[in-house]
Design an enzyme around this catalytic site. Structure first.
Site, mmCIF file in Angstrom:
data_model
loop_
_atom_site.group_PDB
_atom_site.id
_atom_site.type_symbol
_atom_site.label_atom_id
_atom_site.label_comp_id
_atom_site.label_asym_id
_atom_site.label_seq_id
_atom_site.Cartn_x
_atom_site.Cartn_y
_atom_site.Cartn_z
ATOM 1 N N LEU A 1 0.822 -1.214 0.000
ATOM 2 C CA LEU A 1 0.000 0.000 0.000
ATOM 3 C C LEU A 1 0.852 1.258 0.000
ATOM 4 O O LEU A 1 0.442 2.298 -0.508
ATOM 5 C CB LEU A 1 -0.920 0.010 1.226
ATOM 6 C CG LEU A 1 -1.970 -1.100 1.307
ATOM 7 C CD1 LEU A 1 -2.709 -1.021 2.632
ATOM 8 C CD2 LEU A 1 -2.951 -0.988 0.148
ATOM 9 N N ALA B 1 5.144 2.891 1.352
ATOM 10 C CA ALA B 1 6.431 2.645 2.000
ATOM 11 C C ALA B 1 6.961 3.938 2.578
ATOM 12 O O ALA B 1 6.709 5.024 2.050
ATOM 13 C CB ALA B 1 7.427 2.056 0.996
ATOM 14 N N GLY B 2 7.685 3.821 3.684
ATOM 15 C CA GLY B 2 8.282 4.975 4.334
ATOM 16 C C GLY B 2 9.709 4.676 4.727
ATOM 17 O O GLY B 2 10.278 3.644 4.349
ATOM 18 N N GLY C 1 9.762 1.417 7.080
ATOM 19 C CA GLY C 1 9.148 0.155 6.717
ATOM 20 C C GLY C 1 8.146 0.266 5.593
ATOM 21 O O GLY C 1 7.984 1.320 4.974
ATOM 22 N N VAL C 2 7.455 -0.845 5.338
ATOM 23 C CA VAL C 2 6.498 -0.953 4.242
ATOM 24 C C VAL C 2 5.132 -1.314 4.819
ATOM 25 O O VAL C 2 5.032 -2.023 5.820
ATOM 26 C CB VAL C 2 6.943 -2.031 3.224
ATOM 27 C CG1 VAL C 2 5.948 -2.143 2.074
ATOM 28 C CG2 VAL C 2 8.327 -1.706 2.694
ATOM 29 N N ASP D 1 4.748 14.917 12.655
ATOM 30 C CA ASP D 1 5.014 14.606 11.243
ATOM 31 C C ASP D 1 3.726 14.591 10.434
ATOM 32 O O ASP D 1 3.447 13.647 9.697
ATOM 33 C CB ASP D 1 5.731 13.253 11.129
ATOM 34 C CG ASP D 1 6.256 12.998 9.712
ATOM 35 O OD1 ASP D 1 6.493 13.989 8.983
ATOM 36 O OD2 ASP D 1 6.424 11.827 9.341
#
Length: 813
Positions: free
Chosen positions: A529, A531-532, A535-536, A647
């Site tokens: 969906l 990713a950052g 993590g994913v 954030d």
């Protein structure tokens, strides 16, 4: 040859269908619901008068006038029996309507029994006019009777409603979209010269309470829908009070117009494009230009009656441009009739019996908090001052109490009993509703009953009960303790680090998943969906009865920093519950695996909706902005500890299937202790959204989130990213600079150029931009808190002109 050419024309003239389009309808003309001629058309064919089938009901027809050239054949007038009996005329399929030779319009059944007539005689002919007015006329052309004098729920251009002499000169809303029975709302042109909207009793029509009016006086006033598309209330002194507007979107030649008192109690002016795909506002559909009142959910607070929605339900907007009020049931309640939601809701559980002892009631019932919803005027007892735990206890133990409402700022408690009335979802509601429902250990909404105060009180209540009852509770408590201890041991043996501190602080029980369970749920972590940095996120589906869709966030490269983010996310979002926060369902903390399980958001992140090729509707963006503000208000002011998100950006605002905004990704969040207002931390967040104080050696507060919200608010207004390098005008590169320049020069309209919906609502656009500029002040002390922000966005408080923000823009290195 000439005869052959004339023959088709002769057949056309003799055709019964074509004959109905003639200007004058002669004596002896007849209509039948299922015959070759069921309606008479106006000369242009725009309108029809005759028999109109009711959607979903084949047993009877209406005698009605409707728009004939549009797909849904919108009804604008329908016959009612009499002034004393304003019920609709239900026409069996074997009936017929005839303009008789003796000059009367008469509805009769197969046996010749008359079912309805407009009580006029001496009619020479009839006419269905292009204005939508069906008229019966005498031989000299004088009007004997016309539908414009007997309005139902709609008025049309050229129609005038004078001061009310009898009830049928008012507009009465339908009961529902497909139910033409007289509804719960009335627009009354009063004899005292006032135009007012009323909540009324069904079916009698007795007026309950006025919820909107022009506050005018004077005999001779009238409600006018001008031929230019303007709806106004004309006073005897020549004053015109605008009720709605044509909004300048096109001439009457291009659009059909109507103004209707809808089933939700709102008087709306609509337009519909006459040509396919010609609508400026998009699509072949009715679009509301304006409405009165602006917010029906907030407008009605009535001493009698249920309010906008039925008893035990609450009102909320659907988020579309037309702002249709939607009625919802609280948790553990259900509608009496899903198809007729105006009937209200009922408890979907066995009610509290007044025969129960206190201890039994405490064991059988609990409280669930609901935020942003209120039921005014339903309270029967008030306590002040009092703590929230005691407020809830007093409701749980009393059989009459269905919910308690607690105001933290004033330490006030109200107890409410059924039926609940005037329910509405409001951005300004700062009180917490504590809804009494059956006890469930797995409830995600349950108010914590583990506080020391509650436990001490429960101990006394149990000791004060009968010996048998007390013994039963102690046995149950022992069994539950054994179960919880066993669960704890099982969890801690599977984990490398303890989560007991986080879970003990959480009011919401989180499910612990095994890695294999989540691997199976995501089909081997197949569908990504997003990713950052840490993590994913994968899409998955639980193997429960509902086949619940989930989003699984994996934490890669387990290091002290990512481990800390994982713990922060569990601790932070695990103790929160709010409609504008993404819900954490559980986690996996097995060996080196760190995974978080969230509710799945159908419409994905805000940036996908906002920065796509197609611009979302203005009202949708407004709905999202208010939702994000409401979520921040909860984090900053309504949690047991203040939470700074740190954030916030469009990627971290997710949208469910109803486009309700939900704040997500709390990995960088900071918790403030009760006596803290600031905290020291390293720079966090995403360039373009971080506040100036991040770059200074000072503590940060909740005002950093306020700054980020200001940036997002401008992105929602303008439908563009904060920084756009590929723009024609260099001054528009940074939206915060550009918005400030437009505000100072009085050209707010440039920010929404080409957005007709926003241009029409330019005052709200200006309000939102003004709020954003306050949020973007360089000095944190100059920025409003989120309570003030929500009040300003909602128009509840005046907004002074903001100072010119400093030129510091965090989007630049």
């Amino acid at each position: 040859m000439v005869a052959l050419l004339l023959f088709p024309m002769l057949l056309q003239l003799l055709s019964p269908t074509c004959a109905q389009t003639q200007k004058n309808i002669t004596l002896g003309s007849t209509l039948a619901p299922q015959g070759p001629a069921s309606s008479w058309l106006s000369p242009s064919g725009d309108f029809a008068f005759g028999f109109r089938p009711v959607e979903g009901n084949t047993s009877f027809y209406l005698i009605a006038v409707w728009f004939n050239k549009i797909s849904d054949k919108t009804v604008v007038w329908y016959a009612k029996n009499t002034d004393q009996d304003p019920s609709i005329v239900e026409v069996p399929s074997d009936s017929f309507l005839q303009l008789t030779n003796d000059g009367a319009l008469s509805l009769k059944d197969r046996s010749g029994q008359e079912g309805w007539n407009p009580q006029v005689t001496g009619v020479a002919y009839a006419s269905m006019r292009d204005t939508g007015n069906f008229v019966l006329l005498g031989a000299d052309g004088t009007t004997k009777w016309q539908t414009f004098d007997m309005p139902s729920d709609t008025i049309l251009p050229t129609q005038v409603i004078p001061c009310n002499k009898t009830r049928n000169k008012s507009l009465r809303a339908r009961l529902d979209i497909d139910d033409y029975s007289s509804g719960r709302f009335l627009l009354d042109v009063q004899t005292d010269g006032n135009l007012a909207l009323y909540l009324v009793a069904v079916p009698s029509g007795s007026k309950y309470q006025q919820y909107w009016s022009t506050d005018t006086t004077g005999n001779g006033s009238e409600l006018v829908f001008s031929e230019t598309g303007k709806v106004y209330f004309a006073l005897t002194d020549g004053t015109q009070i605008n009720i709605s507007s044509d909004a300048g979107i096109g001439s009457m030649a291009d659009y059909f117009h109507r103004a209707t008192l809808d089933p939700d109690g709102v008087f709306r002016q609509y337009v519909y494009p006459k040509k396919a795909n010609a609508g400026i506002l998009g699509g072949e559909t009715w679009t509301a230009l304006s409405m009165q009142p602006q917010n029906i959910c907030h407008a009605i607070v009535s001493d009698v009656g249920s309010g906008v929605c039925g008893f035990n339900s609450y009102c909320t907007f659907d988020g579309t441009r037309n702002q249709i009020a939607s009625c919802q049931c609280p948790p553990w309640y259900k509608f009496f009739d899903e198809q007729k939601k105006y009937k209200g809701c009922k408890q979907d559980f066995q009610p509290h019996s007044c025969d129960l002892e206190e201890a039994t009631a405490l064991a059988q019932f609990e409280l669930r908090p609901i935020y942003g919803v209120d039921w005014p005027l339903s309270d029967y007892e008030k306590y002040e001052p009092i703590g929230q735990d005691d407020c809830g206890r007093l409701c749980v133990i009393e059989c009459f109490c269905a919910m308690a409402v607690y105001n933290q700022s004033t330490s006030t408690c109200w107890k409410k009993k059924l039926p609940l009335s005037n329910g509405n979802m409001a951005d300004y509601v700062q009180r917490t509703v504590l809804l009494k429902v059956p006890s469930s250990n797995s409830s995600q909404f349950m108010i914590s009953t583990s506080s020391n105060k509650w436990k001490r009180n429960r101990k006394h209540w149990v000791l004060g009960s009968s010996l048998i009852l007390g013994t039963s509770i102690l046995v149950n408590f022992a069994l539950i303790s054994i179960f919880l201890f066993g669960t704890y041991c099982r969890i801690t043996t599977k984990k490398n680090i303890p989560l007991s501190q986080a879970s003990s602080k959480s009011q919401l029980p989180l499910k612990t998943f095994t890695y294999k369970e989540l691997e199976k749920a995501t089909a081997g972590f197949h569908e990504i969906l997003g990713a950052g940095a840490s993590g994913v996120v994968y899409k998955g589906q639980l193997e429960d009865e509902l086949k619940t869709n989930i989003a699984v966030k994996t934490i890669h490269k387990l290091q002290p920093e990512t481990e800390k983010e994982f713990m922060v996310e569990v601790e932070t979002i695990g103790q929160t519950f709010h409609k504008n926060l993404v819900r954490l369902l559980g986690f996996c903390n097995e060996r080196a695996e760190r995974l978080l399980v969230y509710e799945f958001m159908t419409n994905g992140p805000l940036n996908r909706l906002l920065f796509d090729n197609s611009r979302p509707h203005w009202n949708t963006r407004v709905h999202i902005a208010l939702g994000v503000a409401r979520g921040f208000l909860y984090l900053h002011d309504e949690c047991s500890k203040q939470i700074i998100h740190c954030d916030i950006k469009p990627q971290n605002i997710l949208l469910d299937d109803n486009l309700v905004a939900k704040i997500s990704d709390f990995g960088l969040a900071k918790l403030l202790l009760t006596n803290q207002t600031r905290t020291k931390t390293g720079i966090r967040g995403t360039r373009g959204y971080v506040a100036p104080e991040w770059f200074k050696n000072i503590g940060i507060s909740t005002k950093v989130d306020v700054y980020s919200f200001g940036v997002i608010l401008l992105e929602l207004v303008c439908c563009r990213r904060n920084v756009e390098l590929e723009v024609v005008d260099e001054e528009q590169t940074i939206v915060t600079y550009w918005a400030n320049d437009c505000y100072r020069s009085g050209r707010i309209d440039l920010l929404v150029e080409g957005d007709d919906e926003a241009i029409y609502d330019i005052k709200k656009v200006e309000r939102f931009v003004t709020v954003a500029l306050w949020c973007l002040q360089e000095d944190p002390s100059m920025r409003p808190n989120m309570l003030k922000v929500t009040q300003m966005l909602d128009g509840a408080v005046a907004i002074p002109s903001p100072p010119d923000p400093c030129s510091f823009i965090s989007s630049l290195p």
